[in-house]
Design a protein around this motif. Structure first.
Motif, PDB file in Angstrom:
ATOM      1  N   GLN A  54      39.987  -5.875 -31.206  1.00  0.00           N
ATOM      2  CA  GLN A  54      39.465  -7.058 -30.514  1.00  0.00           C
ATOM      3  C   GLN A  54      39.608  -6.892 -28.999  1.00  0.00           C
ATOM      4  O   GLN A  54      40.648  -6.476 -28.512  1.00  0.00           O
ATOM      5  CB  GLN A  54      40.212  -8.306 -30.989  1.00  0.00           C
ATOM      6  CG  GLN A  54      39.521  -9.606 -30.691  1.00  0.00           C
ATOM      7  CD  GLN A  54      38.231  -9.794 -31.470  1.00  0.00           C
ATOM      8  OE1 GLN A  54      38.076  -9.352 -32.594  1.00  0.00           O
ATOM      9  NE2 GLN A  54      37.288 -10.474 -30.857  1.00  0.00           N
ATOM     10  N   LYS A  55      38.536  -7.194 -28.274  1.00  0.00           N
ATOM     11  CA  LYS A  55      38.566  -7.145 -26.809  1.00  0.00           C
ATOM     12  C   LYS A  55      39.144  -8.445 -26.275  1.00  0.00           C
ATOM     13  O   LYS A  55      38.965  -9.470 -26.903  1.00  0.00           O
ATOM     14  CB  LYS A  55      37.146  -6.993 -26.254  1.00  0.00           C
ATOM     15  CG  LYS A  55      36.481  -5.699 -26.591  1.00  0.00           C
ATOM     16  CD  LYS A  55      35.102  -5.727 -25.982  1.00  0.00           C
ATOM     17  CE  LYS A  55      34.246  -4.585 -26.418  1.00  0.00           C
ATOM     18  NZ  LYS A  55      32.892  -4.704 -25.896  1.00  0.00           N
ATOM     19  N   PRO A  56      39.745  -8.443 -25.133  1.00  0.00           N
ATOM     20  CA  PRO A  56      40.091  -7.255 -24.341  1.00  0.00           C
ATOM     21  C   PRO A  56      41.293  -6.551 -24.960  1.00  0.00           C
ATOM     22  O   PRO A  56      42.081  -7.144 -25.693  1.00  0.00           O
ATOM     23  CB  PRO A  56      40.453  -7.832 -22.977  1.00  0.00           C
ATOM     24  CG  PRO A  56      40.950  -9.211 -23.262  1.00  0.00           C
ATOM     25  CD  PRO A  56      40.183  -9.684 -24.475  1.00  0.00           C
ATOM     26  N   PHE A  57      41.425  -5.270 -24.670  1.00  0.00           N
ATOM     27  CA  PHE A  57      42.553  -4.507 -25.183  1.00  0.00           C
ATOM     28  C   PHE A  57      43.048  -3.561 -24.100  1.00  0.00           C
ATOM     29  O   PHE A  57      42.341  -3.252 -23.153  1.00  0.00           O
ATOM     30  CB  PHE A  57      42.192  -3.736 -26.461  1.00  0.00           C
ATOM     31  CG  PHE A  57      40.960  -2.881 -26.333  1.00  0.00           C
ATOM     32  CD1 PHE A  57      41.013  -1.633 -25.728  1.00  0.00           C
ATOM     33  CD2 PHE A  57      39.754  -3.328 -26.830  1.00  0.00           C
ATOM     34  CE1 PHE A  57      39.887  -0.854 -25.616  1.00  0.00           C
ATOM     35  CE2 PHE A  57      38.614  -2.554 -26.724  1.00  0.00           C
ATOM     36  CZ  PHE A  57      38.682  -1.299 -26.112  1.00  0.00           C
ATOM     37  N   SER A  58      44.270  -3.113 -24.252  1.00  0.00           N
ATOM     38  CA  SER A  58      44.880  -2.199 -23.298  1.00  0.00           C
ATOM     39  C   SER A  58      44.565  -0.752 -23.679  1.00  0.00           C
ATOM     40  O   SER A  58      44.162  -0.468 -24.820  1.00  0.00           O
ATOM     41  CB  SER A  58      46.395  -2.394 -23.282  1.00  0.00           C
ATOM     42  OG  SER A  58      46.944  -1.999 -24.527  1.00  0.00           O
ATOM     43  N   LYS A  59      44.800   0.139 -22.761  1.00  0.00           N
ATOM     44  CA  LYS A  59      44.655   1.570 -23.045  1.00  0.00           C
ATOM     45  C   LYS A  59      45.564   1.950 -24.208  1.00  0.00           C
ATOM     46  O   LYS A  59      45.155   2.672 -25.114  1.00  0.00           O
ATOM     47  CB  LYS A  59      44.998   2.386 -21.801  1.00  0.00           C
ATOM     48  CG  LYS A  59      44.961   3.882 -22.018  1.00  0.00           C
ATOM     49  CD  LYS A  59      45.306   4.637 -20.752  1.00  0.00           C
ATOM     50  CE  LYS A  59      45.285   6.133 -20.989  1.00  0.00           C
ATOM     51  NZ  LYS A  59      45.590   6.892 -19.767  1.00  0.00           N
ATOM     52  N   ARG A  60      46.785   1.441 -24.182  1.00  0.00           N
ATOM     53  CA  ARG A  60      47.746   1.757 -25.244  1.00  0.00           C
ATOM     54  C   ARG A  60      47.227   1.302 -26.606  1.00  0.00           C
ATOM     55  O   ARG A  60      47.313   2.038 -27.594  1.00  0.00           O
ATOM     56  CB  ARG A  60      49.086   1.102 -24.933  1.00  0.00           C
ATOM     57  CG  ARG A  60      50.129   1.364 -25.984  1.00  0.00           C
ATOM     58  CD  ARG A  60      51.446   0.714 -25.637  1.00  0.00           C
ATOM     59  NE  ARG A  60      52.392   0.904 -26.722  1.00  0.00           N
ATOM     60  CZ  ARG A  60      53.575   0.391 -26.743  1.00  0.00           C
ATOM     61  NH1 ARG A  60      54.010  -0.349 -25.743  1.00  0.00           N
ATOM     62  NH2 ARG A  60      54.375   0.595 -27.766  1.00  0.00           N
TER      63      ARG A  60
END
Length: 133
Positions: free
Chosen positions: A95-101
């Motif tokens: 699900q957006k938004p998401f982190s790089k991790r």
């Protein structure tokens, strides 16, 4: 393993050692397997895109490359019922938004899943770079 298909989070994946085959949209992504003869490990795609949605893209790619695993991404709440847990056996949706991790964790979990429907998979110890679309 082969490349990972990525429509937009390519910089996250490239910076983490993955080879990424970029496409501007689903229609363009469908053409990549015909041009690229090597193994492709995973498709990372948005659920909703112009010209062709993510599900249609994944279904089309699986006709000729059933071994390609898929990670869907979406900013729409109607897709939030699909699995957001990286270890789930359901359809993987980030699900957006998401982190790089979070992206990299989901990519790794999807890549580590056993293939479905008897699709070919190289040995886990093979030193083939993972390519993503």
């Amino acid at each position: 393993m082969g490349p990972v298909f990525a429509i937009w989070p390519a910089s996250f994946c490239v910076g983490s050692g993955y080879t990424v085959l970029n496409a501007n949209d689903g229609t363009e992504a469908c053409e990549i397997p015909a041009r690229f003869r090597g193994q492709i490990a995973m498709l990372s795609t948005d659920m909703v895109m112009p010209r062709m949605g993510g599900r249609d893209l994944a279904n089309g790619l699986h006709l000729t490359r059933p071994e390609i695993k898929t990670l869907f991404m979406s900013g729409y709440s109607e897709y939030s019922g699909a699995s957001q847990e990286p270890n789930s056996s359901q359809i993987a949706v980030l699900q957006k938004p998401f982190s790089k991790r979070a992206l990299l964790e989901h990519v790794r979990v999807v890549l580590d899943q056993k293939p479905l429907n008897g699709a070919h998979q190289t040995d886990a110890g093979a030193s083939v770079p993972e390519r993503l679309i």
